[in-house]
Design a protein around this motif. Structure first.
Motif, PDB file in Angstrom:
ATOM      1  N   LEU A 157       0.828  -1.204   0.004  1.00 39.79           N
ATOM      2  CA  LEU A 157       0.012  -0.233   0.029  1.00 39.79           C
ATOM      3  C   LEU A 157       0.779   1.287  -0.010  1.00 39.79           C
ATOM      4  O   LEU A 157       0.581   2.370  -0.419  1.00 39.79           O
ATOM      5  N   GLU A 158       2.046   1.303   0.761  1.00 32.22           N
ATOM      6  CA  GLU A 158       2.749   2.522   0.922  1.00 32.22           C
ATOM      7  C   GLU A 158       4.409   2.015   1.073  1.00 32.22           C
ATOM      8  O   GLU A 158       4.523   1.133   1.882  1.00 32.22           O
ATOM      9  N   VAL A 159       5.400   2.704   0.597  1.00 37.21           N
ATOM     10  CA  VAL A 159       6.680   2.372   0.884  1.00 37.21           C
ATOM     11  C   VAL A 159       7.244   3.698   1.850  1.00 37.21           C
ATOM     12  O   VAL A 159       6.983   4.794   1.519  1.00 37.21           O
ATOM     13  N   ILE A 160       7.515   3.299   3.066  1.00 33.70           N
ATOM     14  CA  ILE A 160       8.137   4.166   3.818  1.00 33.70           C
ATOM     15  C   ILE A 160       9.570   4.082   4.188  1.00 33.70           C
ATOM     16  O   ILE A 160      10.023   3.211   4.468  1.00 33.70           O
ATOM     17  N   PRO A 161      10.198   5.217   3.664  1.00 34.47           N
ATOM     18  CA  PRO A 161      11.678   4.962   3.335  1.00 34.47           C
ATOM     19  C   PRO A 161      12.429   5.004   4.782  1.00 34.47           C
ATOM     20  O   PRO A 161      11.724   5.531   5.944  1.00 34.47           O
ATOM     21  N   GLU A 162      13.444   4.510   4.747  1.00 35.09           N
ATOM     22  CA  GLU A 162      14.456   4.800   5.916  1.00 35.09           C
ATOM     23  C   GLU A 162      14.437   6.559   6.205  1.00 35.09           C
ATOM     24  O   GLU A 162      15.294   6.951   5.400  1.00 35.09           O
ATOM     25  N   ASP A 163      14.491   6.642   7.268  1.00 33.06           N
ATOM     26  CA  ASP A 163      14.752   8.218   7.459  1.00 33.06           C
ATOM     27  C   ASP A 163      14.718   8.681   9.108  1.00 33.06           C
ATOM     28  O   ASP A 163      14.033   8.485   9.729  1.00 33.06           O
ATOM     29  N   SER A 164      15.830   9.288   9.151  1.00 27.96           N
ATOM     30  CA  SER A 164      16.279   9.628  10.689  1.00 27.96           C
ATOM     31  C   SER A 164      15.426  10.474  11.071  1.00 27.96           C
ATOM     32  O   SER A 164      15.320  10.355  12.544  1.00 27.96           O
ATOM     33  N   SER A 165      14.639  11.206  10.568  1.00 28.78           N
ATOM     34  CA  SER A 165      13.519  11.878  11.331  1.00 28.78           C
ATOM     35  C   SER A 165      12.671  11.152  12.102  1.00 28.78           C
ATOM     36  O   SER A 165      11.917  11.587  12.979  1.00 28.78           O
ATOM     37  N   VAL A 166      12.199   9.958  11.724  1.00 24.32           N
ATOM     38  CA  VAL A 166      11.499   8.984  12.517  1.00 24.32           C
ATOM     39  C   VAL A 166      11.989   9.051  14.131  1.00 24.32           C
ATOM     40  O   VAL A 166      11.331   9.260  15.011  1.00 24.32           O
ATOM     41  N   ARG A 167      13.217   8.737  14.059  1.00 21.46           N
ATOM     42  CA  ARG A 167      13.875   8.673  15.258  1.00 21.46           C
ATOM     43  C   ARG A 167      13.938   9.817  16.163  1.00 21.46           C
ATOM     44  O   ARG A 167      14.017  10.198  17.457  1.00 21.46           O
ATOM     45  N   ARG A 168      14.273  10.836  15.183  1.00 18.29           N
ATOM     46  CA  ARG A 168      14.575  12.324  15.867  1.00 18.29           C
ATOM     47  C   ARG A 168      13.266  12.634  16.362  1.00 18.29           C
ATOM     48  O   ARG A 168      13.245  13.548  17.683  1.00 18.29           O
ATOM     49  N   ALA A 169      11.990  12.501  15.700  1.00 15.06           N
ATOM     50  CA  ALA A 169      10.902  12.980  16.405  1.00 15.06           C
ATOM     51  C   ALA A 169      10.330  12.197  17.479  1.00 15.06           C
ATOM     52  O   ALA A 169      10.008  12.591  18.550  1.00 15.06           O
ATOM     53  N   ALA A 170      10.724  10.933  17.563  1.00 11.16           N
ATOM     54  CA  ALA A 170      10.414   9.895  18.516  1.00 11.16           C
ATOM     55  C   ALA A 170      11.224  10.498  20.005  1.00 11.16           C
ATOM     56  O   ALA A 170      10.566  10.493  21.062  1.00 11.16           O
ATOM     57  N   ALA A 171      12.205  10.936  19.861  1.00 11.18           N
ATOM     58  CA  ALA A 171      13.011  11.401  21.228  1.00 11.18           C
ATOM     59  C   ALA A 171      12.349  12.665  21.519  1.00 11.18           C
ATOM     60  O   ALA A 171      12.508  12.664  22.611  1.00 11.18           O
ATOM     61  N   PHE A 172      11.456  13.186  20.780  1.00 11.17           N
ATOM     62  CA  PHE A 172      10.661  14.311  21.604  1.00 11.17           C
ATOM     63  C   PHE A 172       9.404  13.844  21.680  1.00 11.17           C
ATOM     64  O   PHE A 172       8.460  14.838  21.991  1.00 11.17           O
ATOM     65  N   LYS A 173       9.176  12.727  21.678  1.00 15.29           N
ATOM     66  CA  LYS A 173       7.547  11.952  22.137  1.00 15.29           C
ATOM     67  C   LYS A 173       6.547  12.493  21.202  1.00 15.29           C
ATOM     68  O   LYS A 173       5.707  12.588  21.387  1.00 15.29           O
ATOM     69  N   THR A 174       7.055  12.933  19.749  1.00 12.29           N
ATOM     70  CA  THR A 174       6.199  13.277  18.935  1.00 12.29           C
ATOM     71  C   THR A 174       6.191  12.651  17.557  1.00 12.29           C
ATOM     72  O   THR A 174       7.232  12.272  17.028  1.00 12.29           O
ATOM     73  N   PRO A 175       5.158  12.357  16.972  1.00 10.92           N
ATOM     74  CA  PRO A 175       4.982  11.614  15.723  1.00 10.92           C
ATOM     75  C   PRO A 175       5.803  12.387  14.814  1.00 10.92           C
ATOM     76  O   PRO A 175       5.630  13.631  14.489  1.00 10.92           O
ATOM     77  N   VAL A 176       6.417  11.740  13.709  1.00 12.60           N
ATOM     78  CA  VAL A 176       7.215  12.529  12.586  1.00 12.60           C
ATOM     79  C   VAL A 176       6.177  13.257  11.654  1.00 12.60           C
ATOM     80  O   VAL A 176       6.571  14.354  11.241  1.00 12.60           O
ATOM     81  N   VAL A 177       5.044  12.846  11.460  1.00 14.10           N
ATOM     82  CA  VAL A 177       4.000  13.538  10.704  1.00 14.10           C
ATOM     83  C   VAL A 177       3.729  14.791  11.363  1.00 14.10           C
ATOM     84  O   VAL A 177       3.288  15.942  10.484  1.00 14.10           O
ATOM     85  N   VAL A 178       4.092  14.961  12.672  1.00 16.80           N
ATOM     86  CA  VAL A 178       3.855  16.493  13.245  1.00 16.80           C
ATOM     87  C   VAL A 178       5.056  17.328  13.272  1.00 16.80           C
ATOM     88  O   VAL A 178       5.110  18.462  13.051  1.00 16.80           O
ATOM     89  N   MET A 179       6.349  16.681  13.581  1.00 16.12           N
ATOM     90  CA  MET A 179       7.524  17.318  13.947  1.00 16.12           C
ATOM     91  C   MET A 179       8.257  17.452  12.572  1.00 16.12           C
ATOM     92  O   MET A 179       8.498  18.630  12.469  1.00 16.12           O
ATOM     93  N   TYR A 180       8.099  16.508  11.707  1.00 11.99           N
ATOM     94  CA  TYR A 180       8.793  16.942  10.567  1.00 11.99           C
ATOM     95  C   TYR A 180       7.578  16.750   9.202  1.00 11.99           C
ATOM     96  O   TYR A 180       7.981  15.382   8.629  1.00 11.99           O
ATOM     97  N   PRO A 181       6.769  17.220   9.138  1.00 11.34           N
ATOM     98  CA  PRO A 181       5.718  16.782   8.203  1.00 11.34           C
ATOM     99  C   PRO A 181       6.114  16.671   6.887  1.00 11.34           C
ATOM    100  O   PRO A 181       5.571  16.024   6.019  1.00 11.34           O
TER     101      PRO A 181
END
Ligand code: ADP
Ligand code: MG
Length: 264
Positions: free
Chosen positions: A193-217
């Motif tokens: 259905l979708e390909v989600i790339p390897e992306d360091s933003s996912v972990r950076r956003a997680a460190a702020f307890k925030t979903p990446v779609v909010v922190m790095y849209p």
């Protein structure tokens, strides 16, 4: 009508929790009434990635019969509702996974989407979420062990009367993505259905307890999650194929490896 998706994978660490948190947030931001629920009652971390780890009443207490589900639903500013699980071993021991179906029947009222973050593996607490969803979304990484485990989950889902709605190919590298996703579709007998790339933003956003779609849209991973949300929000029933009988046959893993990587 509420649509219930279970986010599963078989293997641990493929990105189920990140997918649940980000897909749920993206659906909520589209204006869909969305609830996400942490059914990984042994190794819960959906609450942790969303800053809800200090919640006193969680799915643990609900599955132990000590609280009503309405007391374990937490609202986030995005509009997303979250049912976290507790993190104590004692809480896990007291929780009865058989109660999940009843809990779900109470949650569906007033929601457009419910996403269930499933545990890895095929223990009882992992199998129940496969059976109670309208569709199971398989989160796979482009590697053999992840695919082999996901095939098992697809077969198991169909054995318990559930259905796989499609695949989320997570942590994909930019190169060869098209080829890999086509092959994965063929092998699994389900649409990527979708390909989600390897992306360091996912972990950076997680460190702020925030979903990446909010922190790095605008990050590549966030764009993928938003596309997936739009697809689910706009979609009617997704066509699914039945599990290939081949997945049960001896030698399947070897053939899978050859097909993917050109020989092992
Ligand atoms: P699961 O719930 O399947 O065990 P998680 O969602 O907790 O997996 O993800 C496992 C790890 O992989 C986490 O550290 C997460 O931040 C990271 N991760 C998940 N998806 C991605 C991605 N697309 N790019 C980079 N890191 C990711
Ligand atoms: Mg998880």
């Amino acid at each position: 009508m509420t649509k219930v998706y279970t986010i599963a994978s078989g293997k641990g660490g493929t990105g189920k929790t990140m997918t649940t948190a980000n897909l749920g947030t993206a659906l909520a931001l589209l204006g869909k009434r969305t609830i996400i629920l942490d059914a990984d009652i042994g190794m819960a971390n959906l609450g942790l990635v969303l800053g809800l780890e200090k919640s006193k009443i969680t799915l643990h207490e609900v599955l132990a019969g000590k609280a009503d589900i309405s007391q374990a639903v937490y609202d986030l500013p995005t509009g997303l509702k979250v049912v976290p699980s507790g993190i104590s071993l004692q809480g896990f021991q007291n929780a009865d996974p058989d109660r999940l179906q009843f809990v779900m029947s109470k949650l569906v009222t007033g929601a457009d989407f419910i996403l269930i973050d499933a545990p890895a593996g095929i223990s009882k607490d992992g199998v129940i979420p496969l059976a109670i969803a309208d569709e199971v979304l398989l989160v796979v990484n482009p590697e053999l062990s992840s695919l082999a485990d996901a095939v098992k989950i697809k077969v198991l889902t169909e054995m318990v009367g559930g259905a796989v709605g499609g695949i989320v190919l997570n942590r994909a590298s930019a190169e060869k993505t098209m080829l890999t996703s086509q092959k994965i579709s063929q092998i699994m007998g389900a649409e990527v259905l979708e390909v989600i790339p390897e992306d360091s933003s996912v972990r950076r956003a997680a460190a702020f307890k925030t979903p990446v779609v909010v922190m790095y849209p605008d990050s590549p991973a966030a764009k993928g999650y938003k596309k997936l949300a739009a697809k689910l929000a706009g979609s009617k029933a997704m066509v699914t194929e039945t599990a290939s009988a081949e997945s049960n046959k001896e030698g399947f893993i070897d053939r899978l490896a050859r097909s993917l990587f050109g020989g092992v």
